[in-house]
Design a protein around this motif. Structure first.
Motif, PDB file in Angstrom:
ATOM      1  N   GLN A   7       0.508  -1.239   0.146  1.00  0.00           N
ATOM      2  CA  GLN A   7       0.031   0.272   0.272  1.00  0.00           C
ATOM      3  C   GLN A   7       0.532   1.484  -0.206  1.00  0.00           C
ATOM      4  O   GLN A   7       2.262   1.242  -0.201  1.00  0.00           O
ATOM      5  CB  GLN A   7      -0.672  -0.183   1.249  1.00  0.00           C
ATOM      6  CG  GLN A   7      -0.368  -0.002   2.469  1.00  0.00           C
ATOM      7  CD  GLN A   7      -0.007   0.965   3.309  1.00  0.00           C
ATOM      8  OE1 GLN A   7       0.131   1.144   3.980  1.00  0.00           O
ATOM      9  NE2 GLN A   7      -0.363   2.100   2.403  1.00  0.00           N
ATOM     10  N   LEU A  36      -7.016   5.312   5.444  1.00  0.00           N
ATOM     11  CA  LEU A  36      -6.589   3.780   5.269  1.00  0.00           C
ATOM     12  C   LEU A  36      -7.087   3.185   6.075  1.00  0.00           C
ATOM     13  O   LEU A  36      -7.615   1.876   5.854  1.00  0.00           O
ATOM     14  CB  LEU A  36      -5.392   3.139   4.880  1.00  0.00           C
ATOM     15  CG  LEU A  36      -4.936   1.739   4.791  1.00  0.00           C
ATOM     16  CD1 LEU A  36      -5.011   1.510   3.257  1.00  0.00           C
ATOM     17  CD2 LEU A  36      -3.053   1.659   4.716  1.00  0.00           C
ATOM     18  N   THR A  48       0.970  -3.664   7.415  1.00  0.00           N
ATOM     19  CA  THR A  48       0.736  -3.486   5.982  1.00  0.00           C
ATOM     20  C   THR A  48       2.456  -3.041   6.104  1.00  0.00           C
ATOM     21  O   THR A  48       2.926  -3.329   6.702  1.00  0.00           O
ATOM     22  CB  THR A  48       0.055  -2.063   5.405  1.00  0.00           C
ATOM     23  OG1 THR A  48       0.753  -0.769   6.386  1.00  0.00           O
ATOM     24  CG2 THR A  48      -1.867  -2.616   6.333  1.00  0.00           C
ATOM     25  N   TRP A 232      -3.418  -0.199  -2.485  1.00  0.00           N
ATOM     26  CA  TRP A 232      -4.311   0.625  -2.027  1.00  0.00           C
ATOM     27  C   TRP A 232      -3.245   2.251  -2.413  1.00  0.00           C
ATOM     28  O   TRP A 232      -2.374   2.022  -1.493  1.00  0.00           O
ATOM     29  CB  TRP A 232      -5.024   0.918  -0.667  1.00  0.00           C
ATOM     30  CG  TRP A 232      -5.905   1.757  -0.781  1.00  0.00           C
ATOM     31  CD1 TRP A 232      -7.010   2.399  -1.065  1.00  0.00           C
ATOM     32  CD2 TRP A 232      -5.614   3.260   0.039  1.00  0.00           C
ATOM     33  NE1 TRP A 232      -7.279   2.690   0.093  1.00  0.00           N
ATOM     34  CE2 TRP A 232      -6.580   3.844   0.974  1.00  0.00           C
ATOM     35  CE3 TRP A 232      -3.828   3.402   0.711  1.00  0.00           C
ATOM     36  CZ2 TRP A 232      -6.036   4.957   1.341  1.00  0.00           C
ATOM     37  CZ3 TRP A 232      -4.085   4.627   1.167  1.00  0.00           C
ATOM     38  CH2 TRP A 232      -5.351   5.521   1.799  1.00  0.00           C
ATOM     39  N   TYR A 241     -10.834  -1.264  -2.063  1.00  0.00           N
ATOM     40  CA  TYR A 241     -10.650  -1.855  -0.918  1.00  0.00           C
ATOM     41  C   TYR A 241     -11.075  -3.418  -1.073  1.00  0.00           C
ATOM     42  O   TYR A 241     -10.187  -4.170  -1.074  1.00  0.00           O
ATOM     43  CB  TYR A 241      -9.893  -1.080   0.057  1.00  0.00           C
ATOM     44  CG  TYR A 241      -9.268  -1.899   0.519  1.00  0.00           C
ATOM     45  CD1 TYR A 241      -7.440  -1.366   0.745  1.00  0.00           C
ATOM     46  CD2 TYR A 241      -9.063  -3.146   1.536  1.00  0.00           C
ATOM     47  CE1 TYR A 241      -6.441  -2.140   1.368  1.00  0.00           C
ATOM     48  CE2 TYR A 241      -7.916  -3.445   2.327  1.00  0.00           C
ATOM     49  CZ  TYR A 241      -7.196  -2.717   2.139  1.00  0.00           C
ATOM     50  OH  TYR A 241      -6.256  -3.813   3.083  1.00  0.00           O
TER      51      TYR A 241
END
Length: 271
Positions: A7, A36, A48, A232, A241
């Protein structure tokens, strides 16, 4: 732990995202952690990997600052000028930060398809090995044979192929990409990200368009070397997403546990 292994965040005022222009209207704004986190909550994603979006050291430091402020960012894939004479020293300095887990030159944007094989880059690749960093290969199908050659030169380089090497799904191009990916998977220990495919399929995609590509990647890399990432906010050019998350889970079926978690932990040496 469920991990989104790909991401981005960016802030337009920083001014080093050369590819990000007003023509990409849905992306031409700031994307920050607060944007996010609702998606992570909805999809039960716990951590992430934050990946570079600008070819500058300044952006790498910016991402490391965000990682320090947001515990869900487990690692950062940054950028170093591998052509710089002091590339090895720059890598050593950056690697002092435990959140730096990899580096990514923007190979897809470099005019010379043979760039990664330039002899002067070898010092940088060896420095990545020495500091236990992962090489994120942002390549296109035409780069795959060179990537094979690069891995032959540096057999200890840990490699993750971004976005399945971006097959041209919207144009139905499959066979050559499929052959080269199978060869690479069979002859190296590279990992591959299950990410970016919905964008390559275009806005009128259907799950049937994407399914053969996912099936091939799963067959080639298996459930232990395939890694899910959202890409994303770039994915929002074609899907939300949650749409991509749910579709990827459906397509990999019972293999999802490793693909959505432990494989990223292995590939990036996460705690």
């Amino acid at each position: 732990m469920k991990v989104d292994a790909h991401q981005h965040f960016w802030m337009l005022d920083r001014g080093d995202y050369g590819w990000l222009t007003p023509d990409l209207a849905p992306l031409y704004r700031d994307f920050q952690p607060a944007d996010l986190t609702p998606h992570l909550t909805d999809c039960e994603v716990e951590g992430t990997i934050l990946v570079q979006a600008a070819p500058t050291l300044a952006e790498t430091h910016y991402m490391l600052e965000l990682a320090a402020q947001n515990d869900f960012v487990l690692g950062v894939v940054g950028w170093v000028d591998l052509e710089a004479k002091d590339a090895a020293e720059q890598i050593a300095t950056l690697a002092e930060n435990p959140k730096l887990v990899g580096l990514r030159p923007m190979i897809q944007d470099i005019p010379d398809d043979d760039w990664m094989l330039r002899p002067e880059l070898a010092v940088g690749f060896e420095a990545m090995i020495a500091h236990n960093l992962t090489f994120d290969a942002l390549v296109l199908p035409r780069h795959l044979k060179n990537l094979m050659a690069l891995m032959g030169r540096h057999p200890n380089l840990r490699v993750v192929i971004d976005h399945g090497a971006k097959p041209e799904i919207r144009h139905g191009q499959f066979d050559e990409w499929a052959h080269d990916m199978a060869t690479l998977a069979n002859e190296t220990d590279a990992y591959c990200k299950l990410s970016g495919l919905v964008t390559e399929a275009g806005q009128d995609w259907s799950i049937d368009d994407i399914a053969p590509y996912v099936a091939h990647l799963l067959e080639c890399f298996g459930p232990n070397r395939l890694i899910w990432g959202s890409d994303w906010p770039v994915c929002t050019l074609a899907a939300t997403y949650q749409q991509w998350h749910d579709m990827a889970q459906r397509l990999v079926g019972p293999n999802s546990a490793g693909i959505f978690g432990k494989n990223a932990q292995k590939a990036y040496r996460l705690p």
